[in-house]
Design a protein around this motif. Structure first.
Motif, PDB file in Angstrom:
ATOM      1  N   ALA A 251       0.838  -1.204   0.000  1.00 29.70           N
ATOM      2  CA  ALA A 251       0.000   0.000   0.000  1.00 29.70           C
ATOM      3  C   ALA A 251       0.875   1.257   0.000  1.00 29.70           C
ATOM      4  N   GLY A 252       1.930   1.246   0.797  1.00 30.44           N
ATOM      5  CA  GLY A 252       2.853   2.381   0.824  1.00 30.44           C
ATOM      6  C   GLY A 252       3.527   2.588  -0.514  1.00 30.44           C
ATOM      7  N   SER A 253       3.884   1.491  -1.162  1.00 30.50           N
ATOM      8  CA  SER A 253       4.496   1.575  -2.483  1.00 30.50           C
ATOM      9  C   SER A 253       3.531   2.186  -3.499  1.00 30.50           C
ATOM     10  N   CYS A 254       2.277   1.761  -3.451  1.00 31.02           N
ATOM     11  CA  CYS A 254       1.271   2.303  -4.375  1.00 31.02           C
ATOM     12  C   CYS A 254       1.040   3.791  -4.144  1.00 31.02           C
ATOM     13  N   ILE A 255       0.936   4.172  -2.880  1.00 28.66           N
ATOM     14  CA  ILE A 255       0.699   5.582  -2.560  1.00 28.66           C
ATOM     15  C   ILE A 255       1.883   6.437  -3.002  1.00 28.66           C
ATOM     16  N   ALA A 256       3.092   5.952  -2.754  1.00 28.26           N
ATOM     17  CA  ALA A 256       4.283   6.697  -3.168  1.00 28.26           C
ATOM     18  C   ALA A 256       4.365   6.804  -4.691  1.00 28.26           C
ATOM     19  N   ALA A 257       4.002   5.735  -5.392  1.00 27.58           N
ATOM     20  CA  ALA A 257       4.020   5.770  -6.862  1.00 27.58           C
ATOM     21  C   ALA A 257       2.985   6.760  -7.394  1.00 27.58           C
ATOM     22  N   ILE A 258       1.814   6.790  -6.783  1.00 35.43           N
ATOM     23  CA  ILE A 258       0.782   7.749  -7.190  1.00 35.43           C
ATOM     24  C   ILE A 258       1.258   9.174  -6.938  1.00 35.43           C
ATOM     25  N   ALA A 259       1.926   9.393  -5.814  1.00 39.34           N
ATOM     26  CA  ALA A 259       2.457  10.728  -5.512  1.00 39.34           C
ATOM     27  C   ALA A 259       3.511  11.138  -6.538  1.00 39.34           C
ATOM     28  N   ALA A 260       4.339  10.191  -6.961  1.00 38.24           N
ATOM     29  CA  ALA A 260       5.367  10.500  -7.958  1.00 38.24           C
ATOM     30  C   ALA A 260       4.735  10.881  -9.292  1.00 38.24           C
ATOM     31  N   VAL A 261       3.760  10.098  -9.738  1.00 38.48           N
ATOM     32  CA  VAL A 261       3.102  10.393 -11.012  1.00 38.48           C
ATOM     33  C   VAL A 261       2.372  11.724 -10.940  1.00 38.48           C
ATOM     34  N   GLY A 262       1.684  11.962  -9.833  1.00 35.28           N
ATOM     35  CA  GLY A 262       0.987  13.235  -9.663  1.00 35.28           C
ATOM     36  C   GLY A 262       1.940  14.414  -9.666  1.00 35.28           C
ATOM     37  N   SER A 263       3.080  14.245  -9.035  1.00 42.51           N
ATOM     38  CA  SER A 263       4.074  15.321  -9.003  1.00 42.51           C
ATOM     39  C   SER A 263       4.623  15.611 -10.395  1.00 42.51           C
ATOM     40  N   ILE A 264       4.841  14.557 -11.175  1.00 44.64           N
ATOM     41  CA  ILE A 264       5.331  14.754 -12.543  1.00 44.64           C
ATOM     42  C   ILE A 264       4.317  15.552 -13.353  1.00 44.64           C
ATOM     43  N   PHE A 265       3.042  15.190 -13.234  1.00 43.91           N
ATOM     44  CA  PHE A 265       2.011  15.924 -13.961  1.00 43.91           C
ATOM     45  C   PHE A 265       1.903  17.369 -13.481  1.00 43.91           C
ATOM     46  N   GLU A 266       1.988  17.571 -12.179  1.00 42.88           N
ATOM     47  CA  GLU A 266       1.923  18.928 -11.637  1.00 42.88           C
ATOM     48  C   GLU A 266       3.102  19.775 -12.137  1.00 42.88           C
ATOM     49  N   LEU A 267       4.299  19.199 -12.111  1.00 44.40           N
ATOM     50  CA  LEU A 267       5.474  19.946 -12.572  1.00 44.40           C
ATOM     51  C   LEU A 267       5.406  20.232 -14.071  1.00 44.40           C
ATOM     52  N   SER A 268       4.861  19.303 -14.828  1.00 45.26           N
ATOM     53  CA  SER A 268       4.776  19.519 -16.275  1.00 45.26           C
ATOM     54  C   SER A 268       3.703  20.539 -16.648  1.00 45.26           C
ATOM     55  N   SER A 269       2.778  20.805 -15.735  1.00 46.30           N
ATOM     56  CA  SER A 269       1.728  21.794 -16.020  1.00 46.30           C
ATOM     57  C   SER A 269       2.265  23.220 -15.988  1.00 46.30           C
ATOM     58  N   GLY A 270       3.377  23.403 -15.305  1.00 46.99           N
ATOM     59  CA  GLY A 270       3.975  24.735 -15.233  1.00 46.99           C
ATOM     60  C   GLY A 270       3.609  25.513 -13.984  1.00 46.99           C
ATOM     61  N   GLN A 271       2.464  25.220 -13.388  1.00 45.48           N
ATOM     62  CA  GLN A 271       2.017  25.911 -12.178  1.00 45.48           C
ATOM     63  C   GLN A 271       1.539  24.893 -11.141  1.00 45.48           C
TER      64      GLN A 271
ATOM     65  N   SER B 217       9.319  10.474  -3.180  1.00 45.97           N
ATOM     66  CA  SER B 217       8.398   9.388  -3.498  1.00 45.97           C
ATOM     67  C   SER B 217       9.002   8.331  -4.421  1.00 45.97           C
ATOM     68  N   ILE B 218       9.930   8.713  -5.272  1.00 44.06           N
ATOM     69  CA  ILE B 218      10.527   7.719  -6.177  1.00 44.06           C
ATOM     70  C   ILE B 218      11.313   6.652  -5.403  1.00 44.06           C
ATOM     71  N   PRO B 219      12.245   7.028  -4.527  1.00 43.94           N
ATOM     72  CA  PRO B 219      12.948   5.962  -3.793  1.00 43.94           C
ATOM     73  C   PRO B 219      12.039   5.230  -2.811  1.00 43.94           C
ATOM     74  N   LEU B 220      11.052   5.920  -2.226  1.00 47.63           N
ATOM     75  CA  LEU B 220      10.145   5.253  -1.305  1.00 47.63           C
ATOM     76  C   LEU B 220       9.332   4.172  -1.999  1.00 47.63           C
ATOM     77  N   THR B 221       8.955   4.423  -3.246  1.00 51.43           N
ATOM     78  CA  THR B 221       8.214   3.410  -4.009  1.00 51.43           C
ATOM     79  C   THR B 221       9.028   2.126  -4.086  1.00 51.43           C
TER      80      THR B 221
END
Length: 68
Positions: free
Chosen positions: A13-33, A48-52
């Motif tokens: 569960a921790g791995s899944c949550i960390a992976a979701i946080a990583a993907v969300g962060s990538i999308f947020e950073l790519s949005s520019g704001q 989140s990447i190493p925690l995953t």
């Protein structure tokens, strides 16, 4: 042969949550704001990447240790 224990389930569960946080962060950073700001979002991504990986490896080790 039941190898999934509550402990390995929590690690997964921790791995899944960390992976979701990583993907969300990538999308947020790519949005520019990013909603939380660039620095905070980058820190979340960097953590989140190493925690995953760590949580996933811990889950696999725990499951292997409980094979009967």
């Amino acid at each position: 042969m039941n190898v999934i224990t509550p402990k390995s389930g929590l690690f997964l569960a921790g791995s899944c949550i960390a992976a979701i946080a990583a993907v969300g962060s990538i999308f947020e950073l790519s949005s520019g704001q990013p909603d939380l700001g660039t620095q905070t979002t980058a820190i979340i991504l960097a953590l989140s990447i190493p925690l995953t990986g760590l949580f996933f490896v811990a889950a696999v080790k725990d499951a292997r240790a409980n094979i009967k």
